[in-house]
Design an enzyme around this catalytic site. Structure first.
Site, PDB file in Angstrom:
ATOM      1  N   CYS A 120      44.361  27.102  21.237  1.00 14.78           N
ATOM      2  CA  CYS A 120      45.592  27.618  20.905  1.00 14.78           C
ATOM      3  C   CYS A 120      46.359  26.479  20.762  1.00 14.78           C
ATOM      4  CB  CYS A 120      46.143  28.429  22.187  1.00 14.78           C
ATOM      5  SG  CYS A 120      47.418  29.745  21.634  1.00 14.78           S
ATOM      6  N   LYS A 196      44.303  40.736  24.253  1.00 12.05           N
ATOM      7  CA  LYS A 196      45.176  39.825  24.927  1.00 12.05           C
ATOM      8  C   LYS A 196      46.551  40.637  24.704  1.00 12.05           C
ATOM      9  CE  LYS A 196      47.155  35.198  25.449  1.00 12.05           C
ATOM     10  NZ  LYS A 196      47.087  33.869  25.203  1.00 12.05           N
ATOM     11  N   GLU A 234      40.692  45.797  18.180  1.00 12.81           N
ATOM     12  CA  GLU A 234      40.820  44.310  18.199  1.00 12.81           C
ATOM     13  C   GLU A 234      39.379  43.696  18.482  1.00 12.81           C
ATOM     14  OE1 GLU A 234      42.947  42.013  17.578  1.00 12.81           O
ATOM     15  OE2 GLU A 234      45.094  42.751  17.577  1.00 12.81           O
ATOM     16  N   LYS A 249      42.596  40.515  28.754  1.00 10.31           N
ATOM     17  CA  LYS A 249      43.331  39.705  29.744  1.00 10.31           C
ATOM     18  C   LYS A 249      44.625  40.238  29.480  1.00 10.31           C
ATOM     19  CE  LYS A 249      45.383  35.213  29.311  1.00 10.31           C
ATOM     20  NZ  LYS A 249      45.766  34.170  28.356  1.00 10.31           N
TER      21      LYS A 249
HETATM   22  C1  PBG Z   1      47.665  30.235  25.697  1.00  7.94           C
HETATM   23  C2  PBG Z   1      47.046  30.742  26.813  1.00  7.94           C
HETATM   24  C3  PBG Z   1      47.843  31.355  28.015  1.00  7.94           C
HETATM   25  C4  PBG Z   1      47.109  31.876  29.081  1.00  7.94           C
HETATM   26  C5  PBG Z   1      45.812  31.608  28.565  1.00  7.94           C
HETATM   27  N1  PBG Z   1      45.700  30.567  27.059  1.00  7.94           N
HETATM   28  C6  PBG Z   1      49.325  31.686  28.076  1.00  7.94           C
HETATM   29  C7  PBG Z   1      49.824  32.645  27.035  1.00  7.94           C
HETATM   30  O1  PBG Z   1      49.350  33.162  26.313  1.00  7.94           O
HETATM   31  O2  PBG Z   1      51.352  32.466  26.954  1.00  7.94           O
HETATM   32  C8  PBG Z   1      47.301  32.577  30.531  1.00  7.94           C
HETATM   33  C9  PBG Z   1      46.779  32.323  31.398  1.00  7.94           C
HETATM   34  C10 PBG Z   1      47.363  32.552  32.665  1.00  7.94           C
HETATM   35  O3  PBG Z   1      48.286  33.197  32.799  1.00  7.94           O
HETATM   36  O4  PBG Z   1      46.425  32.395  33.571  1.00  7.94           O
HETATM   37  N2  PBG Z   1      47.974  30.820  24.666  1.00  7.94           N
HETATM   38 ZN    ZN Z   2      49.014  30.159  22.821  1.00  8.55          ZN
END
Ligand code: PBG
Ligand code: ZN
Length: 324
Positions: A120, A196, A234, A249
């Site tokens: 990311c 997600k 998705e 998630k």
């Molecule tokens: C990056 C990412 C995030 C998490 C995992 N990868 C944060 C977000 O999307 O803001 C969250 C993991 C967690 O809260 O334990 N995109």
């Molecule tokens: Zn991100």
């Protein structure tokens, strides 16, 4: 069919009986532990919003991996926070980036450990977003995909076993798969953060790696938590594009999604018990409000819902709880 005089309590008489008829089991084999890497030396700093979790510099990483291996935890999911963020998010695809260095270190010293890395841009971009926008505020999908390809490729070059795109851009699984394959990384697997959600449960994580967006929110790319059916769309897209493992998630508030996904798709399914879920349970247990076995219950619930892989900050506690 069951008999009317069936007495369910007959199967609960003692520990051995309960063990015999237990439907789901937790094992460290299916556990993945997230690790937060930062530049610097001799850093092992507790994350204030996630007691018991740390951001660490690379010189502390080998010790951490040894500890995990001794506990029987063999899979890690790496996150990084670069020293400086920029408009391009260049730290995410730098061959000398924090995650790339972490991958090399682990794979050189502990080749048997499964190393997955988050793909990311939000920790690396100055604006804290997972994608690029044009002047009108619309997502620049192609530019974002090209950058994500570079991130995954740089991790693959460093030796990562599995990449885990968490950005929620349309088409990123296919794009990453193609770019990995073209560059000789057919063996690198993809665990897609498919369902997600734009959740309030990521707060402690964003504190830990300073990745909160500086404007707006993530609702134009992460899923609306009012939607369940959309998660199947998705996931189907990600499978068509070449995902090896699908993920839901957060986990605990989304067990309906885990169950539906389990019934729909015959591929390994991961559930990510995120930072906010961890913080809620951890604080309640530390405050004496809940027995620590509530942690076990939260994880067993995810198994029962149909998850194969649990990504959890409780991985280390689990070892102890399973032994009791
Ligand atoms: C990056 C990412 C995030 C998490 C995992 N990868 C944060 C977000 O999307 O803001 C969250 C993991 C967690 O809260 O334990 N995109
Ligand atoms: Zn991100």
């Amino acid at each position: 069919m069951i008999a009317r005089n069936n007495r369910p309590t007959r199967l609960r008489t003692n520990t051995a009986m309960r063990g015999l008829v237990r439907e789901n089991r937790l094992s460290l084999d299916g556990i993945m532990y997230p690790l937060f890497l930062v530049e610097g030396e001799q850093i092992k700093k507790e994350i204030s919003s996630m007691k018991g979790q740390y951001v660490m510099s690379l010189d502390m990483l080998a010790g951490e991996i040894q500890e995990l291996m001794a506990l029987g935890i063999r899979s890690v999911l790496l996150f990084g926070e670069p020293d400086s963020k920029d408009e391009a998010g260049s730290g995410a695809y730098d061959e000398q980036g924090i995650v790339q260095k972490g991958i090399r270190l682990i794979k050189e010293r502990f080749p048997e450990v499964l190393v997955a890395a988050d793909v990311c841009l939000c920790q690396y971009k100055a604006d804290g977003h997972c994608c690029f926008f044009d002047e009108a505020g619309r997502i620049r999908r192609m530019k974002t995909l090209e950058t994500l390809n570079q991130v995954a490729l740089s991790q693959a070059k460093a030796g990562v076993d599995m990449v885990a795109p968490s950005d929620m851009m349309d088409g990123r699984v296919g794009s990453i798969r193609e770019s990995l394959d073209e560059n000789g990384f057919e063996h690198v697997s993809i665990m897609a953060y498919s369902a997600k959600y734009a959740s309030n449960m990521y707060g402690p994580f964003r504190d830990a790696v300073h990745s909160a967006p500086t404007f707006g929110d993530r609702k134009s790319y992460q899923m609306d938590y009012a939607n369940g059916r959309e998660a199947m769309k998705e996931m189907e897209l990600d499978l068509l594009e070449g995902a090896d493992i699908l993920m839901v998630k957060p986990a605990g508030f989304y067990q309906d999604i885990i169950r539906t996904a389990r019934d729909h798709f015959d591929v390994p399914l991961a559930a990510y018990q995120v930072s906010g879920e961890y913080a809620m349970l951890k604080n309640a247990v530390d405050a004496g409000l809940l027995n620590k076995r509530a942690i076990l219950e939260s994880l067993m619930a995810l198994k029962r819902s149909g998850a194969d892989i649990l990504i959890t900050y409780f991985a280390k506690e689990l070892k102890e709880l399973l032994g009791e």
